[in-house]
Write a protein that holds these residues in place. Structure first.
Motif, PDB file in Angstrom:
ATOM      1  N   LEU A   1       3.112  40.465 -47.446  1.00 17.39           N
ATOM      2  CA  LEU A   1       3.566  41.124 -48.678  1.00 17.39           C
ATOM      3  C   LEU A   1       4.974  41.701 -48.525  1.00 17.39           C
ATOM      4  CD1 LEU A   1       0.304  43.095 -49.596  1.00 17.39           C
ATOM      5  CD2 LEU A   1       1.156  41.022 -50.707  1.00 17.39           C
ATOM      6  N   ASP A   2       5.607  41.425 -47.360  1.00 15.57           N
ATOM      7  CA  ASP A   2       6.946  41.952 -47.059  1.00 15.57           C
ATOM      8  C   ASP A   2       6.977  43.472 -47.073  1.00 15.57           C
ATOM      9  OD1 ASP A   2       8.102  39.451 -46.688  1.00 15.57           O
ATOM     10  OD2 ASP A   2       8.534  39.224 -48.820  1.00 15.57           O
ATOM     11  N   SER A   3       5.836  44.072 -46.723  1.00 15.26           N
ATOM     12  CA  SER A   3       5.758  45.531 -46.660  1.00 15.26           C
ATOM     13  C   SER A   3       5.684  45.961 -45.193  1.00 15.26           C
ATOM     14  CB  SER A   3       4.535  46.027 -47.432  1.00 15.26           C
ATOM     15  OG  SER A   3       4.492  47.426 -47.473  1.00 15.26           O
ATOM     16  N   VAL A   4       6.683  45.513 -44.422  1.00 14.82           N
ATOM     17  CA  VAL A   4       6.650  45.759 -42.980  1.00 14.82           C
ATOM     18  C   VAL A   4       7.223  47.131 -42.636  1.00 14.82           C
ATOM     19  CG1 VAL A   4       6.779  43.314 -42.417  1.00 14.82           C
ATOM     20  CG2 VAL A   4       8.885  44.631 -42.608  1.00 14.82           C
ATOM     21  N   SER A   5       6.791  47.651 -41.499  1.00 17.38           N
ATOM     22  CA  SER A   5       7.275  48.935 -41.006  1.00 17.38           C
ATOM     23  C   SER A   5       7.037  48.990 -39.510  1.00 17.38           C
ATOM     24  CB  SER A   5       6.538  50.093 -41.695  1.00 17.38           C
ATOM     25  OG  SER A   5       5.160  50.064 -41.354  1.00 17.38           O
ATOM     26  N   SER A   6       7.674  49.943 -38.871  1.00 12.09           N
ATOM     27  CA  SER A   6       7.477  50.130 -37.434  1.00 12.09           C
ATOM     28  C   SER A   6       6.021  50.464 -37.138  1.00 12.09           C
ATOM     29  CB  SER A   6       8.393  51.251 -36.930  1.00 12.09           C
ATOM     30  OG  SER A   6       8.262  51.419 -35.533  1.00 12.09           O
ATOM     31  N   GLU A   7       5.389  51.237 -38.014  1.00 12.10           N
ATOM     32  CA  GLU A   7       3.989  51.627 -37.818  1.00 12.10           C
ATOM     33  C   GLU A   7       3.060  50.427 -37.923  1.00 12.10           C
ATOM     34  OE1 GLU A   7       6.146  53.235 -39.757  1.00 12.10           O
ATOM     35  OE2 GLU A   7       6.375  54.967 -38.421  1.00 12.10           O
ATOM     36  N   LEU A   8       3.375  49.506 -38.850  1.00 19.90           N
ATOM     37  CA  LEU A   8       2.557  48.300 -38.991  1.00 19.90           C
ATOM     38  C   LEU A   8       2.595  47.466 -37.714  1.00 19.90           C
ATOM     39  CD1 LEU A   8       0.923  46.206 -40.640  1.00 19.90           C
ATOM     40  CD2 LEU A   8       3.111  45.255 -41.408  1.00 19.90           C
ATOM     41  N   PHE A   9       3.794  47.227 -37.181  1.00 19.76           N
ATOM     42  CA  PHE A   9       3.926  46.423 -35.972  1.00 19.76           C
ATOM     43  C   PHE A   9       3.349  47.144 -34.749  1.00 19.76           C
ATOM     44  CE2 PHE A   9       7.722  44.362 -38.214  1.00 19.76           C
ATOM     45  CZ  PHE A   9       6.944  43.298 -38.661  1.00 19.76           C
ATOM     46  N   LEU A  10       3.452  48.475 -34.746  1.00 21.90           N
ATOM     47  CA  LEU A  10       2.838  49.253 -33.664  1.00 21.90           C
ATOM     48  C   LEU A  10       1.326  49.043 -33.657  1.00 21.90           C
ATOM     49  CD1 LEU A  10       2.720  51.439 -31.450  1.00 21.90           C
ATOM     50  CD2 LEU A  10       2.763  53.163 -33.271  1.00 21.90           C
ATOM     51  N   ASN A  11       0.718  49.118 -34.839  1.00 14.57           N
ATOM     52  CA  ASN A  11      -0.728  48.929 -34.940  1.00 14.57           C
ATOM     53  C   ASN A  11      -1.139  47.508 -34.584  1.00 14.57           C
ATOM     54  OD1 ASN A  11      -0.667  51.545 -35.772  1.00 14.57           O
ATOM     55  ND2 ASN A  11      -1.687  51.219 -37.732  1.00 14.57           N
ATOM     56  N   LEU A  12      -0.320  46.540 -34.974  1.00 15.08           N
ATOM     57  CA  LEU A  12      -0.605  45.141 -34.597  1.00 15.08           C
ATOM     58  C   LEU A  12      -0.553  44.987 -33.081  1.00 15.08           C
ATOM     59  CD1 LEU A  12       1.211  43.033 -37.327  1.00 15.08           C
ATOM     60  CD2 LEU A  12      -1.113  42.626 -36.516  1.00 15.08           C
ATOM     61  N   GLY A  13       0.445  45.621 -32.467  1.00 17.73           N
ATOM     62  CA  GLY A  13       0.542  45.587 -31.012  1.00 17.73           C
ATOM     63  C   GLY A  13      -0.657  46.244 -30.351  1.00 17.73           C
ATOM     64  N   ASN A  14      -1.069  47.388 -30.886  1.00 22.95           N
ATOM     65  CA  ASN A  14      -2.226  48.099 -30.338  1.00 22.95           C
ATOM     66  C   ASN A  14      -3.498  47.261 -30.429  1.00 22.95           C
ATOM     67  OD1 ASN A  14      -0.616  50.300 -29.781  1.00 22.95           O
ATOM     68  ND2 ASN A  14      -1.192  51.434 -31.635  1.00 22.95           N
ATOM     69  N   ALA A  15      -3.690  46.608 -31.566  1.00 27.85           N
ATOM     70  CA  ALA A  15      -4.894  45.789 -31.762  1.00 27.85           C
ATOM     71  C   ALA A  15      -4.926  44.611 -30.788  1.00 27.85           C
ATOM     72  CB  ALA A  15      -4.952  45.295 -33.209  1.00 27.85           C
ATOM     73  N   HIS A  16      -3.777  43.968 -30.580  1.00 28.32           N
ATOM     74  CA  HIS A  16      -3.713  42.860 -29.624  1.00 28.32           C
ATOM     75  C   HIS A  16      -3.888  43.367 -28.181  1.00 28.32           C
ATOM     76  CE1 HIS A  16      -1.826  40.475 -32.947  1.00 28.32           C
ATOM     77  NE2 HIS A  16      -2.508  39.515 -32.356  1.00 28.32           N
ATOM     78  N   TYR A  17      -3.403  44.576 -27.919  1.00 23.25           N
ATOM     79  CA  TYR A  17      -3.569  45.177 -26.587  1.00 23.25           C
ATOM     80  C   TYR A  17      -5.047  45.362 -26.273  1.00 23.25           C
ATOM     81  CZ  TYR A  17      -3.012  48.484 -22.711  1.00 23.25           C
ATOM     82  OH  TYR A  17      -3.080  49.116 -21.489  1.00 23.25           O
ATOM     83  N   LYS A  18      -5.812  45.802 -27.273  1.00 21.11           N
ATOM     84  CA  LYS A  18      -7.251  45.994 -27.095  1.00 21.11           C
ATOM     85  C   LYS A  18      -7.962  44.671 -26.789  1.00 21.11           C
ATOM     86  CE  LYS A  18      -7.648  50.452 -27.954  1.00 21.11           C
ATOM     87  NZ  LYS A  18      -8.203  51.411 -26.978  1.00 21.11           N
ATOM     88  N   LEU A  19      -7.382  43.562 -27.244  1.00 25.58           N
ATOM     89  CA  LEU A  19      -7.964  42.234 -27.003  1.00 25.58           C
ATOM     90  C   LEU A  19      -7.370  41.568 -25.766  1.00 25.58           C
ATOM     91  CD1 LEU A  19      -7.947  40.967 -30.708  1.00 25.58           C
ATOM     92  CD2 LEU A  19      -9.944  41.702 -29.395  1.00 25.58           C
ATOM     93  N   ASN A  20      -6.524  42.317 -25.025  1.00 27.09           N
ATOM     94  CA  ASN A  20      -5.883  41.805 -23.797  1.00 27.09           C
ATOM     95  C   ASN A  20      -5.006  40.575 -24.052  1.00 27.09           C
ATOM     96  OD1 ASN A  20      -7.030  43.737 -21.970  1.00 27.09           O
ATOM     97  ND2 ASN A  20      -8.973  42.631 -22.113  1.00 27.09           N
ATOM     98  N   LYS A  21      -4.376  40.535 -25.223  1.00 21.59           N
ATOM     99  CA  LYS A  21      -3.456  39.452 -25.543  1.00 21.59           C
ATOM    100  C   LYS A  21      -2.032  39.949 -25.274  1.00 21.59           C
ATOM    101  CE  LYS A  21      -6.462  37.252 -28.969  1.00 21.59           C
ATOM    102  NZ  LYS A  21      -6.599  36.796 -30.376  1.00 21.59           N
TER     103      LYS A  21
END
Length: 249
Positions: free
Chosen positions: A49-69
């Motif tokens: 939706l082109d509604s990107v932010s630093s917080e959005l990418f931080l959360n995406l990083g956190n979620a992938h971290y939890k999956l060991n990716k």
């Protein structure tokens, strides 16, 4: 007709913003419940939706971290830092994520100017430096007007000196802003997503293998030919990698 189109655009943007907010809340709830795959899907919907932010990418990083990716984790933390270089949460999380990467790439020693640029000038993005340029422009203009319309000789000298100093600082900040813009525009960075990949000395599969990289390694993209990209590491090593095995940010 123009007013109707403008109104429809405002309504569409408002709906899009509401959708992004509701998706973000929903994704955060999924993350808290441990449904990391589903949370990632919701976060990525927000990205479309082109509604990107630093917080959005931080959360995406956190979620992938939890999956060991490792690759996606570092990728999204780096994207978050590009939007907000001063975000301490992202910086701290990135340090932990980088420890998961197998490749220990040591940087080539930097010059004094390169260290100053990295440690101080790059703390702000070129957009933020552009705001500083505008502020100095206003300050210089105001000081010059005070000098021009002033009557007292002492005050005129003070206003002239300060306006001249402000103008010199303005030129310096303009140079920094232009430099940061060029770096952001021309420097293409990427993260290796392949679990293990061979870097070759030419863009062909039968060329010589020069070194190995693993998931999560950070590279600089120098060139591209067909489905190959020429990369450079922080330690100066260069080679060619298959395009699909890295993702630029």
């Amino acid at each position: 007709m123009k007013k109707i189109l403008f109104l429809l655009l405002v309504i569409a943007n408002s709906i899009s913003g509401q959708n992004a907010d509701s998706l973000f809340v929903s994704a955060n709830e999924l993350y808290r419940n441990g449904a990391f795959e589903e949370a990632i899907k919701k976060y990525k919907e927000i990205e479309t939706l082109d509604s990107v932010s630093s917080e959005l990418f931080l959360n995406l990083g956190n979620a992938h971290y939890k999956l060991n990716k490792v690759g996606p984790t570092i990728f999204y933390y780096e994207k978050a830092l590009k939007l907000d270089p001063l975000n301490t949460d992202v910086k701290n999380n990135l340090i932990f994520a980088q420890r998961l990467a197998l490749d220990n790439i040591k940087e080539v020693p930097k010059t004094i100017f390169q260290k100053f640029n990295k440690n101080y000038l790059q703390k702000l993005s070129f957009d933020e430096w552009a705001i500083v340029v505008v502020l100095f422009s206003f300050l210089t203009a105001i000081l010059f007007l005070l000098f021009y319309f002033g009557y007292a000789p002492t005050k005129k000298r003070i206003y002239f000196s300060t306006s001249l100093f402000s103008f010199i600082l303005l030129l310096f900040v303009v140079f920094i802003t232009y430099n940061q813009y060029n770096q952001a525009k021309n420097k293409k960075e990427a993260i290796v997503f392949a679990e293990k990949t061979a870097i070759r000395n030419a863009p062909t599969l039968n060329s010589e293998e020069v070194f190995i990289l693993h998931e999560g390694a950070k590279v600089i993209v120098l060139d591209a030919i067909d489905n190959w990209k020429k990369i450079k590491l922080a330690d100066g090593k260069q080679g060619w990698i298959i395009s699909e095995e890295i993702k630029e940010f």
